[in-house]
Design a protein around this motif. Structure first.
Motif, PDB file in Angstrom:
ATOM      1  N   TYR A 122       5.547 -11.112   5.427  1.00 28.88           N
ATOM      2  CA  TYR A 122       4.613 -11.185   4.299  1.00 28.88           C
ATOM      3  C   TYR A 122       3.712  -9.960   4.218  1.00 28.88           C
ATOM      4  CZ  TYR A 122       5.873 -15.670   2.414  1.00 28.88           C
ATOM      5  OH  TYR A 122       6.558 -16.663   1.794  1.00 28.88           O
ATOM      6  N   CYS A 123       3.338  -9.411   5.380  1.00 28.11           N
ATOM      7  CA  CYS A 123       2.457  -8.238   5.359  1.00 28.11           C
ATOM      8  C   CYS A 123       3.215  -6.970   4.999  1.00 28.11           C
ATOM      9  CB  CYS A 123       1.771  -8.066   6.709  1.00 28.11           C
ATOM     10  SG  CYS A 123       0.499  -9.293   6.927  1.00 28.11           S
ATOM     11  N   LEU A 124       4.421  -6.835   5.516  1.00 33.44           N
ATOM     12  CA  LEU A 124       5.151  -5.585   5.314  1.00 33.44           C
ATOM     13  C   LEU A 124       5.763  -5.509   3.924  1.00 33.44           C
ATOM     14  CD1 LEU A 124       6.929  -5.337   8.786  1.00 33.44           C
ATOM     15  CD2 LEU A 124       4.890  -4.116   8.049  1.00 33.44           C
ATOM     16  N   ARG A 125       6.214  -6.666   3.408  1.00 34.97           N
ATOM     17  CA  ARG A 125       6.931  -6.635   2.142  1.00 34.97           C
ATOM     18  C   ARG A 125       6.039  -6.921   0.948  1.00 34.97           C
ATOM     19  NH1 ARG A 125      13.068  -7.648   2.871  1.00 34.97           N
ATOM     20  NH2 ARG A 125      12.874  -6.813   0.775  1.00 34.97           N
ATOM     21  N   ASN A 126       4.775  -7.226   1.203  1.00 31.38           N
ATOM     22  CA  ASN A 126       3.905  -7.637   0.112  1.00 31.38           C
ATOM     23  C   ASN A 126       2.741  -6.667  -0.054  1.00 31.38           C
ATOM     24  OD1 ASN A 126       1.954  -9.085  -1.469  1.00 31.38           O
ATOM     25  ND2 ASN A 126       3.208 -10.887  -1.124  1.00 31.38           N
ATOM     26  N   LYS A 127       2.744  -5.964  -1.172  1.00 35.08           N
ATOM     27  CA  LYS A 127       1.756  -4.907  -1.409  1.00 35.08           C
ATOM     28  C   LYS A 127       0.340  -5.464  -1.476  1.00 35.08           C
ATOM     29  CE  LYS A 127       1.400  -0.812  -4.327  1.00 35.08           C
ATOM     30  NZ  LYS A 127       1.850  -0.216  -5.588  1.00 35.08           N
ATOM     31  N   GLU A 128       0.188  -6.603  -2.169  1.00 30.92           N
ATOM     32  CA  GLU A 128      -1.152  -7.188  -2.330  1.00 30.92           C
ATOM     33  C   GLU A 128      -1.772  -7.539  -0.979  1.00 30.92           C
ATOM     34  OE1 GLU A 128      -0.071 -10.261  -5.255  1.00 30.92           O
ATOM     35  OE2 GLU A 128      -1.810  -9.587  -6.384  1.00 30.92           O
ATOM     36  N   VAL A 129      -0.953  -8.128  -0.087  1.00 32.61           N
ATOM     37  CA  VAL A 129      -1.459  -8.500   1.239  1.00 32.61           C
ATOM     38  C   VAL A 129      -1.829  -7.243   2.025  1.00 32.61           C
ATOM     39  CG1 VAL A 129      -0.926  -9.647   3.427  1.00 32.61           C
ATOM     40  CG2 VAL A 129      -0.183 -10.672   1.300  1.00 32.61           C
ATOM     41  N   ARG A 130      -1.006  -6.210   1.908  1.00 36.66           N
ATOM     42  CA  ARG A 130      -1.295  -4.951   2.615  1.00 36.66           C
ATOM     43  C   ARG A 130      -2.614  -4.331   2.149  1.00 36.66           C
ATOM     44  NH1 ARG A 130       4.183  -3.462   1.897  1.00 36.66           N
ATOM     45  NH2 ARG A 130       3.597  -1.903   0.358  1.00 36.66           N
ATOM     46  N   CYS A 131      -2.811  -4.313   0.823  1.00 41.60           N
ATOM     47  CA  CYS A 131      -4.057  -3.750   0.280  1.00 41.60           C
ATOM     48  C   CYS A 131      -5.273  -4.559   0.724  1.00 41.60           C
ATOM     49  CB  CYS A 131      -4.006  -3.711  -1.253  1.00 41.60           C
ATOM     50  SG  CYS A 131      -2.770  -2.582  -1.880  1.00 41.60           S
ATOM     51  N   ALA A 132      -5.142  -5.894   0.661  1.00 45.32           N
ATOM     52  CA  ALA A 132      -6.239  -6.770   1.071  1.00 45.32           C
ATOM     53  C   ALA A 132      -6.546  -6.591   2.550  1.00 45.32           C
ATOM     54  CB  ALA A 132      -5.865  -8.227   0.777  1.00 45.32           C
ATOM     55  N   MET A 133      -5.499  -6.345   3.333  1.00 49.46           N
ATOM     56  CA  MET A 133      -5.659  -6.147   4.769  1.00 49.46           C
ATOM     57  C   MET A 133      -6.472  -4.889   5.037  1.00 49.46           C
ATOM     58  SD  MET A 133      -2.537  -6.610   7.312  1.00 49.46           S
ATOM     59  CE  MET A 133      -2.661  -6.468   9.061  1.00 49.46           C
ATOM     60  N   LYS A 134      -6.116  -3.807   4.330  1.00 50.20           N
ATOM     61  CA  LYS A 134      -6.844  -2.542   4.479  1.00 50.20           C
ATOM     62  C   LYS A 134      -8.303  -2.745   4.141  1.00 50.20           C
ATOM     63  CE  LYS A 134      -3.107   0.755   3.708  1.00 50.20           C
ATOM     64  NZ  LYS A 134      -2.220   0.982   2.554  1.00 50.20           N
ATOM     65  N   LYS A 135      -8.544  -3.475   3.032  1.00 49.89           N
ATOM     66  CA  LYS A 135      -9.912  -3.732   2.578  1.00 49.89           C
ATOM     67  C   LYS A 135     -10.691  -4.505   3.629  1.00 49.89           C
ATOM     68  CE  LYS A 135     -10.281  -5.754  -1.459  1.00 49.89           C
ATOM     69  NZ  LYS A 135      -9.954  -6.032  -2.870  1.00 49.89           N
ATOM     70  N   THR A 136     -10.047  -5.538   4.202  1.00 50.61           N
ATOM     71  CA  THR A 136     -10.694  -6.370   5.207  1.00 50.61           C
ATOM     72  C   THR A 136     -11.096  -5.535   6.422  1.00 50.61           C
ATOM     73  OG1 THR A 136      -9.311  -8.211   4.479  1.00 50.61           O
ATOM     74  CG2 THR A 136     -10.479  -8.502   6.561  1.00 50.61           C
TER      75      THR A 136
ATOM     76  N   SER B 162       9.541  -8.121  -6.279  1.00 48.83           N
ATOM     77  CA  SER B 162       8.837  -7.814  -5.021  1.00 48.83           C
ATOM     78  C   SER B 162       7.992  -8.993  -4.536  1.00 48.83           C
ATOM     79  CB  SER B 162       7.971  -6.576  -5.177  1.00 48.83           C
ATOM     80  OG  SER B 162       6.844  -6.888  -5.967  1.00 48.83           O
ATOM     81  N   THR B 163       7.473  -9.794  -5.487  1.00 49.61           N
ATOM     82  CA  THR B 163       6.679 -10.956  -5.056  1.00 49.61           C
ATOM     83  C   THR B 163       7.571 -12.044  -4.460  1.00 49.61           C
ATOM     84  OG1 THR B 163       6.807 -12.036  -7.210  1.00 49.61           O
ATOM     85  CG2 THR B 163       4.908 -10.605  -6.825  1.00 49.61           C
ATOM     86  N   CYS B 164       8.879 -11.968  -4.774  1.00 49.82           N
ATOM     87  CA  CYS B 164       9.801 -12.999  -4.273  1.00 49.82           C
ATOM     88  C   CYS B 164      10.475 -12.609  -2.975  1.00 49.82           C
ATOM     89  CB  CYS B 164      10.906 -13.242  -5.280  1.00 49.82           C
ATOM     90  SG  CYS B 164      10.306 -13.754  -6.858  1.00 49.82           S
ATOM     91  N   SER B 165      10.660 -11.300  -2.766  1.00 44.33           N
ATOM     92  CA  SER B 165      11.508 -10.867  -1.651  1.00 44.33           C
ATOM     93  C   SER B 165      11.005 -11.373  -0.303  1.00 44.33           C
ATOM     94  CB  SER B 165      11.652  -9.349  -1.644  1.00 44.33           C
ATOM     95  OG  SER B 165      10.398  -8.750  -1.422  1.00 44.33           O
ATOM     96  N   SER B 166       9.679 -11.348  -0.110  1.00 36.51           N
ATOM     97  CA  SER B 166       9.153 -11.817   1.187  1.00 36.51           C
ATOM     98  C   SER B 166       9.390 -13.320   1.363  1.00 36.51           C
ATOM     99  CB  SER B 166       7.675 -11.482   1.330  1.00 36.51           C
ATOM    100  OG  SER B 166       6.973 -11.868   0.185  1.00 36.51           O
TER     101      SER B 166
END
Length: 308
Positions: free
Chosen positions: A291-305, A240-244
């Motif tokens: 990067y935002c749609l396929r990457n869980k970490e970025v999505r979570c960080a986005m919600k937090k921000t 999953s970290t590679c797919s994006s």
């Protein structure tokens, strides 16, 4: 457009851009303007999210932040002039302006090629050499890698430009394109452009093929390693970290490859401008979304921000 310098009689070029009229012109102008603002906004957002989240302070996101920074400049070198030219009757660009645009654009394209290869190596080390990864990918080394990418881009562009700027451009000052790219300039030159073409070809081989082989080799090793992981959940997490990144690589490489491997030939195709629209407008708009749609970490960080 006579006078000026000896080696070039052309003081400016006319970028023909997209032939439109009336309402269509306004529609194209609005659409391109919207896409430009969205692209800059999305990439700024990614930079802000990476900077403000401690969970994203690792090499992968340092490179991603740099990619977003690069994309902002990349679209800004081309799109504002292109958007204005849609409505403007005067589609001129000065010889110096044309060379400057070409220099910045080629620098950024070449930097992106190398940066995407560095990102592939980063994924390779993270997945195939997880124990050695933190020792190798220290912050200082990552910063040096990023600087190296920019140096490669600048060096390649400077060499290419030193050959292209020496060409003579006589009466043909119309460029059937919406920005100063290598292919139209090689085609409308009235002097012998064979040395410029040769240099361009050799550098394209280096800057495109070396990163491309690096990416391929990295992903073959990643695939072999991932397939050895016993649990399907583990396999999914590793990939999953590679797919994006892989999606972005495929988009960028496939759209630019045709244009930069044989620039002189590419210009003669009517589809040339449309292919260029893909990598100057569409791909930079899609990259942050991927990067935002396929990457869980970025999505979570986005919600937090945003909840902060």
């Amino acid at each position: 457009s006579m006078g000026g310098r000896n080696e070039t009689k052309v003081m400016y070029f006319i970028l023909l851009g997209f032939p439109t009229t009336g309402e269509l012109q306004l529609l194209l102008f609005s659409a391109l303007l919207l896409v430009y603002f969205l692209t800059v906004l999305e990439n700024l957002l990614i930079i802000v999210i990476i900077r403000n989240n401690h969970s994203l302070q690792n090499p992968m996101y340092l490179f991603l932040g740099n990619l977003s920074f690069l994309e902002i400049w990349y679209v800004s070198v081309i799109e504002p002039k292109m958007i204005l030219d849609v409505l403007s009757h005067d589609k001129r660009i000065s010889f110096q302006g044309c060379m400057a645009q070409l220099h910045f654009f080629v620098t950024l394209v070449c930097t992106e090629y190398v940066l995407l290869a560095v990102m592939a190596c980063d994924r390779f080390l993270a997945i195939c050499k997880p124990l050695r990864y933190p020792l190798i990918m220290r912050h200082k080394f990552c910063a040096q890698l990023v600087a190296g990418c920019w140096m490669c881009g600048l060096a390649t562009s400077s060499i290419k430009l030193s050959f292209i700027a020496r060409l003579s451009f006589c009466d043909v000052d119309k460029i059937n394109h919406y920005f100063c790219d290598i292919s139209p300039l090689l085609n409308i030159s009235c002097s012998d452009s064979s040395s410029a073409e040769l240099v361009d070809f050799i550098l394209a081989l280096l800057v495109i093929l070396v990163p491309l082989c690096t990416v391929l080799a990295s992903y073959i090793c990643i695939l072999v390693t991932v397939l050895k992981i016993p649990s399907s959940q583990g396999r999914q997490k590793a990939f999953s970290t590679c797919s994006s990144h892989l999606t972005v690589v495929i988009l960028f490489y496939s759209t630019t490859l045709f244009t930069y491997c044989h620039p002189k030939l590419m210009y003669t195709y009517p589809a040339n401008k449309l292919v260029s629209v893909l990598y100057t407008v569409v791909v930079p708009l899609l990259n942050p979304l991927i990067y935002c749609l396929r990457n869980k970490e970025v999505r979570c960080a986005m919600k937090k921000t945003f909840t902060c």
